[in-house]
Each structure stands twice: as C-alpha cells, then as structure tokens.
Design a protein around this motif. Structure first.
Motif, PDB file in Angstrom:
ATOM      1  N   GLN A 209      -3.460   7.087  22.107  1.00  0.00           N
ATOM      2  CA  GLN A 209      -2.284   7.075  21.583  1.00  0.00           C
ATOM      3  C   GLN A 209      -2.198   6.054  19.920  1.00  0.00           C
ATOM      4  O   GLN A 209      -2.414   4.713  20.250  1.00  0.00           O
ATOM      5  N   ASP A 210      -1.808   6.581  18.978  1.00  0.00           N
ATOM      6  CA  ASP A 210      -1.345   6.024  17.619  1.00  0.00           C
ATOM      7  C   ASP A 210      -0.145   5.629  17.669  1.00  0.00           C
ATOM      8  O   ASP A 210       0.812   6.600  17.521  1.00  0.00           O
ATOM      9  N   HIS A 211       0.288   4.366  18.050  1.00  0.00           N
ATOM     10  CA  HIS A 211       1.747   3.731  18.061  1.00  0.00           C
ATOM     11  C   HIS A 211       2.533   3.992  16.763  1.00  0.00           C
ATOM     12  O   HIS A 211       3.629   3.615  16.747  1.00  0.00           O
ATOM     13  N   ARG A 212       1.646   4.043  15.636  1.00  0.00           N
ATOM     14  CA  ARG A 212       2.275   4.092  14.391  1.00  0.00           C
ATOM     15  C   ARG A 212       2.643   5.472  13.912  1.00  0.00           C
ATOM     16  O   ARG A 212       3.618   5.695  13.153  1.00  0.00           O
ATOM     17  N   VAL A 327       6.253  -4.829   2.141  1.00  0.00           N
ATOM     18  CA  VAL A 327       6.669  -4.530   0.785  1.00  0.00           C
ATOM     19  C   VAL A 327       6.957  -2.955   1.024  1.00  0.00           C
ATOM     20  O   VAL A 327       6.177  -2.286   1.593  1.00  0.00           O
ATOM     21  N   ARG A 328       8.124  -2.455   0.375  1.00  0.00           N
ATOM     22  CA  ARG A 328       8.767  -1.158   0.737  1.00  0.00           C
ATOM     23  C   ARG A 328       7.909  -0.321  -0.506  1.00  0.00           C
ATOM     24  O   ARG A 328       7.812  -0.571  -1.611  1.00  0.00           O
ATOM     25  N   LEU A 329       7.376   0.682  -0.090  1.00  0.00           N
ATOM     26  CA  LEU A 329       6.545   1.552  -1.026  1.00  0.00           C
ATOM     27  C   LEU A 329       7.359   3.137  -1.149  1.00  0.00           C
ATOM     28  O   LEU A 329       7.744   3.883  -0.344  1.00  0.00           O
ATOM     29  N   TYR A 330       7.124   3.611  -2.446  1.00  0.00           N
ATOM     30  CA  TYR A 330       7.561   4.801  -2.694  1.00  0.00           C
ATOM     31  C   TYR A 330       6.324   5.366  -3.733  1.00  0.00           C
ATOM     32  O   TYR A 330       5.707   4.437  -4.556  1.00  0.00           O
ATOM     33  N   ALA A 331       5.723   6.607  -3.561  1.00  0.00           N
ATOM     34  CA  ALA A 331       4.551   6.985  -3.997  1.00  0.00           C
ATOM     35  C   ALA A 331       4.608   8.370  -4.192  1.00  0.00           C
ATOM     36  O   ALA A 331       5.274   9.342  -3.459  1.00  0.00           O
ATOM     37  N   SER A 332       3.908   9.097  -5.132  1.00  0.00           N
ATOM     38  CA  SER A 332       3.530  10.449  -5.307  1.00  0.00           C
ATOM     39  C   SER A 332       1.905  10.319  -5.258  1.00  0.00           C
ATOM     40  O   SER A 332       1.161   9.514  -5.723  1.00  0.00           O
ATOM     41  N   ALA A 333       1.527  11.442  -4.525  1.00  0.00           N
ATOM     42  CA  ALA A 333      -0.041  11.514  -4.116  1.00  0.00           C
ATOM     43  C   ALA A 333      -0.603  13.057  -4.296  1.00  0.00           C
ATOM     44  O   ALA A 333       0.225  13.911  -3.990  1.00  0.00           O
ATOM     45  N   ALA A 354      -4.381   5.207   6.172  1.00  0.00           N
ATOM     46  CA  ALA A 354      -3.649   6.529   6.397  1.00  0.00           C
ATOM     47  C   ALA A 354      -2.636   6.016   7.570  1.00  0.00           C
ATOM     48  O   ALA A 354      -1.164   6.084   7.495  1.00  0.00           O
ATOM     49  N   SER A 355      -2.998   5.384   8.448  1.00  0.00           N
ATOM     50  CA  SER A 355      -1.898   4.991   9.822  1.00  0.00           C
ATOM     51  C   SER A 355      -1.040   4.062   9.045  1.00  0.00           C
ATOM     52  O   SER A 355       0.316   4.255   9.510  1.00  0.00           O
ATOM     53  N   ARG A 356      -1.191   3.136   8.272  1.00  0.00           N
ATOM     54  CA  ARG A 356      -0.443   2.262   7.944  1.00  0.00           C
ATOM     55  C   ARG A 356       0.674   2.719   6.906  1.00  0.00           C
ATOM     56  O   ARG A 356       1.932   2.496   6.834  1.00  0.00           O
ATOM     57  N   LEU A 357       0.009   3.700   6.209  1.00  0.00           N
ATOM     58  CA  LEU A 357       1.028   4.485   5.121  1.00  0.00           C
ATOM     59  C   LEU A 357       1.878   5.089   5.854  1.00  0.00           C
ATOM     60  O   LEU A 357       3.167   5.450   5.597  1.00  0.00           O
TER      61      LEU A 357
END
Length: 370
Positions: A209-212, A327-333, A354-357
């Motif tokens: 299980q990935d708890h994120r 840090v709070r992140l907003y992004a376009s990808a 990717a898991s952290r994002l």
C-alpha cells in the motif's frame, strides 16, 4: 520510556496512522534499537571544534561496538519516514538529529570547503568527528546516491560515525545493493554496501500500500495538459493567492550564485519549469527557494525522459526540497505525475517524486506556521 510501538498504537487510535501489517511487523526491531540508546558510549572528545582540531587535535579512537544502525527500505509511500519520526520521538536521548539526505550533504560540502582551506590532507575526518561529537543517533531520510563524489564521501563518513559509536538510521527506496546502481566507477562504492550490511540491520518495509495515495484532495492544484486553459487557471489562482498585488522578481543568493524567481508577492512565487530546472542548479539552490517561499507556482512541466535527463534530475531535487519544507505547490504539466516519466533511466527514482506530488494535493498540505 515510551516505545515506538506505543507511539504507533496511539497514532492508530487517533486516526493519524492507518493500520498496515508490514509496518507493524518491523516495530519490534525499532523498539529494540530505541531501548539500546541509553547505553551508548558518550560522544568523542577531540578538541573544541573541527577548525581547531585541524591544527593538531588528537584523533579519538573507535569506541566499543554498540547497537547496530537501521537501514529501512521499501517502495514510495510505505511509511518509512513516518516510522523514522516515531524513532526520533521515542529516542530517550538529547543527542539526536533527523535530516533529509539532500540537506545534510549540502552541509557536509560547505564544511568540506572550509576544511580544505586549512591545507589538511584529510579534510573529511574533522568534519565527520564534529558530527559525531554532537549526536549519538543520526537519522537520514531518503538516502540516494547519484554521483561518485557523494558516494565516496558518504562511505567514509558513515565509517567514522560507526567507529565513534553513532547509531545511524536511514530510509531508502532501494535495497543497499541497488544504491548508485550502474554509476560511474561503482566498484569504488561497493565496500560501502558491505559496511551497511555489517553495521546496520537492513529491513524491507514490504507493504503493498502507498499511503500517500487516496488522500482527500483539496482544490485542484495540478493542471494538465499545460495548455492555455491550464495557464489561465493558474493565473486565476495566482490572483486569488496574491490579492491581485503587483509581482516582482525575487533574487536569492546561494553560495555566490544568483537564483531568480521571476514573479513573487511576499512569500508566494511563480516560475516556469525551465526557470527552475533549465540551468545548472543543485540542492542548495532549491533548499533556498523552499526557505524563501510558502507557495510556489510552476508553469509548463514537460514530459521527462533521457532527452532532458539533467532537467528531470533537478526537478526531482526541487520537489524533494519543496516537500520537506511543506511548500504549497500549484503547477501545470504535460501529464499526471505518474505518467510524466514513464520509462528509461531515472523512471524508478521518479516514482518517489510522483508519489510526493500526489501527497502534496492533500487538502491540509502546506506550512501551518509560515
């Protein structure tokens, strides 16, 4: 004295920790490590500080064997860092420290630069002895080795810490034998793998299980694809976050270099992927960005592959710094995090990014005390 198991059970009761048999299976080993800490030998005495010792301080002899350290490895999001936090909380000694591996390596590089000015032949030993003088338990989160210089420094550093009776705990996504895999001159690194096996208990956190994943997400922060609609959506959030205030560039000085965030209002910044990752940048640069901002907007993150491998590595380091600093992140990808780096060298390491994002989409993510 509280145990790791007791702290874990308390987290289960409050809902802060979700039950996981793989995590529970390693708790006895963590309890045993914590229980042995009060019996550790005292820190070495080798002069006042490492700069003074460069001029002739007596070398401290290795101490008697103490408890083994711990190398906890497993896939992303399995709870390794959480368990390390519990070890730190339960450890009944004052001489303890927890640090992200990137951040610590920057500290070591700065100290080595100062040590080299002395003209000493051995520049690493006084630096390592200063670490050993201050801590008996050293917890490194997210160990990863990406170049031979770090590989050689870490190997000798750990040897000195072990010799001085420091208990080292580290987490990693890789089994020791896969550290610095396929790296240049990797044969020089192999003795360090043997040292890990000899001086640390290597335990796999084998959870499926990935708890994120599956967290309650807040408002949308990741916009894909990175087209005009995504840019307009970020513009709208930017206006809301900044209150429509006029933006100006933020100039940061890092070890004599300049790092520029093209737009900032207070502790809110905005830059493109290429502004941040298109130039030669290292962990120190991204740590400084993370210290300066509470919220960051990143425009136009592209697909990542061997064709932009250097930029991809910098992005991984950037995300690590933002994640550790909350840090709070907003992004376009170009795509969702899990599909940004789909194959080729570097894809394995990007799974953690990717898991952290994904975790950073949590509704409660971000600094609570900016």
């Amino acid at each position: 004295m509280v145990t790791v198991s007791e702290l874990y059970d308390a987290g289960l009761k409050t809902g802060e920790i979700r039950p996981d048999p793989a995590q529970q299976a390693v708790l006895p080993a963590l309890d045993a490590l914590v229980a042995a800490l009060p019996d550790l030998a005292p820190p070495p005495r080798e002069g006042g500080g490492w700069l003074s010792r460069l001029t002739g301080g007596r070398k401290a002899a290795p101490v008697a064997d103490g408890p083994k350290g711990l190398y906890l490895w497993g896939g992303v999001g399995r709870g390794k860092s959480m368990l390390m936090d519990l070890i730190m909380e339960a450890a009944p000694i004052a001489e303890k420290r927890r640090v992200h591996f990137h951040e610590f390596m920057q500290e070591i590089q700065i100290a080595l630069n100062e040590s080299r000015k002395s003209g000493q032949a051995d520049t690493l030993r006084p630096v390592a002895m200063e670490v050993a003088r201050k801590v008996r338990l050293f917890c490194f989160d997210e160990m990863q080795i990406t170049d031979i210089a770090d590989a050689m420094i870490v190997g000798r550093l750990f040897q000195i810490l072990f010799d001085q009776g420091v208990v080292v705990v580290t987490t990693s996504n890789r089994v020791p034998e896969d550290l610095y895999k396929n790296g240049l001159n990797r044969q020089l690194f192999l003795p360090f793998i043997g040292l890990i096996r000899e001086r640390m208990d290597v335990i796999e956190l084998d959870s499926p299980q990935d708890h994120r994943q599956g967290r309650a997400e807040g408002g949308q922060i990741w916009f894909t694809p990175a087209d005009n609609a995504a840019h307009a959506a970020l513009d709208a959030i930017w206006a809301e976050e900044t209150g429509g205030a006029s933006a100006s560039p933020l100039e940061l000085s890092v070890m004599g270099r300049r790092v520029t965030i093209p737009q900032h209002v207070g502790r809110i910044g905005r830059a493109s992927f290429w502004d941040l990752c298109g130039q030669a940048r290292g962990p120190a640069d991204y740590l400084e960005v993370a210290k300066a901002l509470d919220v960051i907007f990143i425009d136009a993150i592209p697909r990542l592959s061997m064709s932009n491998y250097n930029e991809a590595r910098r992005f991984v380091t950037l995300v690590d710094a933002l994640y550790e600093a909350k840090v709070r992140l907003y992004a376009s990808a170009a795509d969702e995090p899990e599909r940004l780096y789909a194959e080729g060298e570097g894809a394995f390491e990007f799974e953690r990014t990717a898991s952290r994002l994904r975790e950073m989409r949590d509704a409660g993510w971000g600094r609570t005390d900016p």
